[in-house]
Enzyme design. Structure first.
Site, PDB file in Angstrom:
ATOM      1  N   LYS A   1       0.864  -1.176   0.000  1.00  0.00           N
ATOM      2  CA  LYS A   1       0.000   0.000   0.000  1.00  0.00           C
ATOM      3  C   LYS A   1       0.901   1.227   0.000  1.00  0.00           C
ATOM      4  O   LYS A   1       1.745   1.388   0.880  1.00  0.00           O
ATOM      5  CB  LYS A   1      -0.895  -0.021   1.237  1.00  0.00           C
ATOM      6  CG  LYS A   1      -1.774   1.217   1.368  1.00  0.00           C
ATOM      7  CD  LYS A   1      -2.752   1.072   2.522  1.00  0.00           C
ATOM      8  CE  LYS A   1      -3.552   2.349   2.742  1.00  0.00           C
ATOM      9  NZ  LYS A   1      -4.532   2.181   3.827  1.00  0.00           N
TER      10      LYS A   1
ATOM     11  N   LYS B   1      -2.164  -1.434  -3.812  1.00  0.00           N
ATOM     12  CA  LYS B   1      -3.042  -0.272  -3.725  1.00  0.00           C
ATOM     13  C   LYS B   1      -2.225   1.012  -3.804  1.00  0.00           C
ATOM     14  O   LYS B   1      -1.203   1.102  -3.113  1.00  0.00           O
ATOM     15  CB  LYS B   1      -3.772  -0.337  -2.384  1.00  0.00           C
ATOM     16  CG  LYS B   1      -4.714   0.808  -2.132  1.00  0.00           C
ATOM     17  CD  LYS B   1      -5.277   0.703  -0.749  1.00  0.00           C
ATOM     18  CE  LYS B   1      -6.005   1.994  -0.430  1.00  0.00           C
ATOM     19  NZ  LYS B   1      -6.410   2.067   0.935  1.00  0.00           N
TER      20      LYS B   1
HETATM   21  C1  PBG Z   1      -7.294   2.844   5.726  1.00  0.00           C
HETATM   22  C2  PBG Z   1      -7.724   2.856   4.327  1.00  0.00           C
HETATM   23  C3  PBG Z   1      -7.617   3.906   3.425  1.00  0.00           C
HETATM   24  C4  PBG Z   1      -8.160   3.450   2.221  1.00  0.00           C
HETATM   25  C5  PBG Z   1      -8.585   2.148   2.420  1.00  0.00           C
HETATM   26  N1  PBG Z   1      -8.283   1.787   3.732  1.00  0.00           N
HETATM   27  C6  PBG Z   1      -7.178   5.294   3.614  1.00  0.00           C
HETATM   28  C7  PBG Z   1      -5.789   5.635   3.884  1.00  0.00           C
HETATM   29  O1  PBG Z   1      -4.867   4.828   3.900  1.00  0.00           O
HETATM   30  O2  PBG Z   1      -5.616   6.831   4.147  1.00  0.00           O
HETATM   31  C8  PBG Z   1      -8.238   4.274   0.971  1.00  0.00           C
HETATM   32  C9  PBG Z   1      -9.178   3.773  -0.050  1.00  0.00           C
HETATM   33  C10 PBG Z   1      -9.487   4.717  -1.143  1.00  0.00           C
HETATM   34  O3  PBG Z   1      -8.878   5.777  -1.319  1.00  0.00           O
HETATM   35  O4  PBG Z   1     -10.412   4.385  -1.881  1.00  0.00           O
HETATM   36  N2  PBG Z   1      -8.318   2.454   6.593  1.00  0.00           N
END
Ligand code: PBG
Length: 324
Positions: free
Chosen positions: A196, A249
Site C-alpha cells: 500500500k 493499492k
Molecule cells: C485505511 C484505508 C484507506 C483506504 C482504504 N483503507 C485510507 C488511507 O490509507 O488513508 C483508501 C481507499 C481509497 O482511497 O479508496 N483504513
C-alpha cells in the site's frame, strides 16, 4: 513479416472476442460500503459522486442490491460517532462495522462475502493508523498490533467472512492470524493490503471516512511511490505471516507492481482501484471530457490484464450493470 502477417485480420467483428486475452467478470469485483453511525439517511460523498455513506438502518438494503447485481463481495468501512486517541470505538461488539457485518450476514448469509477493513484511522481523533507517542509524534508499531488483533477478532465474531488489514504496520498479518486462530477463527482468511503506497489518490476516501490526519502524514508506514523491489519484500513477509490474498493499492498508477507481484508469487492478488481513481473518471465524465462507461471498462480490464484476480472498486455496481 508484412505483407504475409497482417495483425488487423483478427481485429474484425466477433473475431475480436475469440482472441481476447483478458476478461472482466462480475465475480472479480468487490464493492466498498461506508457505514456511518452519525447519519440517518444515505449521504452522497461530494468528491465521489454516486457513492453514498449509509446509516446502519440502510446497510442491509444496500448490500442486498449489490448482491442482486451478482457482485460476490463487499468491503466495509466504518465512520464512528465517537473517536478518541486510542481508537477505542474500533473493536467493541456493537461498534459500527461489527453491527453492519452482523446485519448484512443476517440478511444475506452466504450470498455475499463480507470483508472488513482493519485499521485504526477511521476511529482515532488524530486520524492516524495507530497508537501515537504524543511526545515524539511517532506511530507506535507494536502497541498498534495489539489493537489490530482485537479489531480483527471482533469483526470475525460479528460474522465477517474475511479481514483486510490496511494499516501497513510491520507484523500486522502475523499478529492478526495468531489472534484469529486463538479465538476459533482459523477459517477466516486475511486479505493483506501488502503493498500500500503513500498516495495522494486516497483524498476522496478521507473525506468520506473523515480519516485525515490532524498532524503529520502516513509516510512513515505507507510505501514510497518510487519503490518497486520493496513491494516484493512487503509481499514476501505478508505471505510468510499467513496472508491468503495479497493486495496492491492504488491500482492504475501501480500496474507494474500488480504485474510483478502476480508474476513473482502466483498468489490470489487483489488491486484496489481507489477513491481518487474513481473521482478522476467521474470528474472528467461530468465535464464531457471522457466517455464514462468506456473509461470504466478500460480501467478495470487493464487491472485484470496486469494480473489482478480481484478488483476492489467503487465502480463495481456500474460495471456489474454493464456486464449484464
Ligand atoms: C485505511 C484505508 C484507506 C483506504 C482504504 N483503507 C485510507 C488511507 O490509507 O488513508 C483508501 C481507499 C481509497 O482511497 O479508496 N483504513
Amino acid at each position: 513479416m508484412f505483407p504475409d502477417v497482417r495483425l488487423r485480420r483478427l481485429r474484425k467483428g466477433k473475431i475480436r472476442n475469440l482472441v481476447r486475452e483478458s476478461t472482466l467478470s462480475v465475480d472479480d469485483l468487490v464493492q466498498p460500503i461506508f457505514v456511518d453511525e452519525t447519519i440517518d439517511s444515505p449521504v452522497e460523498i461530494s468528491s465521489m459522486p454516486g457513492i453514498y455513506k449509509f446509516p446502519l438502518s440502510e446497510v442491509a438494503k444496500e448490500a442486498k442490491a449489490i448482491t442482486e447485481l451478482g457482485i460476490p463481495a463487499v468491503i466495509l468501512f466504518g465512520v464512528p460517532a465517537f473517536k478518541d486517541a486510542e481508537g477505542s470505538s474500533s473493536c467493541g461488539e456493537t461498534d459500527i462495522v461489527q453491527e453492519a457485518a452482523r446485519m448484512i450476514k443476517a440478511e444475506l448469509g452466504d450470498d455475499l462475502v463480507v470483508i472488513t477493513d482493519v485499521c485504526m484511522c477511521e476511529y482515532t481523533s488524530h486520524g492516524h493508523c495507530g497508537i501515537i507517542d504524543f511526545e515524539t509524534k511517532e506511530i507506535l508499531n507494536d502497541p498498534t498490533l495489539e489493537v489490530l488483533g482485537k479489531i480483527a477478532v471482533s469483526h470475525a465474531r460479528a460474522g465477517a467472512d474475511m479481514v483486510a488489514p490496511s494499516g501497513m504496520m510491520d507484523g500486522m498479518v502475523g499478529t492478526i492470524r495468531a489472534a484469529l486462530d486463538l479465538n476459533g477463527f482459523n477459517h477466516v482468511p486475511i486479505m493483506s493490503y501488502a503493498a500500500k503506497y503513500y498516495s495522494s489518490f486516497y483524498g476522496p476516501f478521507r473525506d468520506a471516512a473523515e480519516s485525515g490526519c490532524s498532524f503529520g502524514d502516513r509516510s512513515t508506514h505507507q510505501m514510497d511511490p518510487a519503490n518497486s523491489n520493496e513491494a516484493l519484500r512487503e509481499v514476501t513477509l505478508d505471505i510468510a505471516e499467513g496472508a491468503d490474498i495479497i493486495m496492491v493499492k492504488p491500482a492504475l498508477p501501480y500496474l507494474d507492481i500488480v504485474y510483478r507481484v502476480k508474476t513473482e508469487f502466483g498468489m490470489p492478488t487483489a488491486a484496489y482501484n481507489v477513491s481518487g481513481e474513481y473521482a478522476m473518471i467521474k470528474a472528467a465524465a461530468a465535464n464531457g471530457w471522457l466517455d464514462e462507461q468506456k473509461a470504466i471498462y478500460e480501467s478495470l480490464i487493464s487491472i485484470k490484464r496486469a494480473g489482478a484476480d480481484i478488483i476492489i472498486t467503487y465502480f463495481a455496481k456500474d460495471a456489474a450493470r454493464m456486464l449484464k
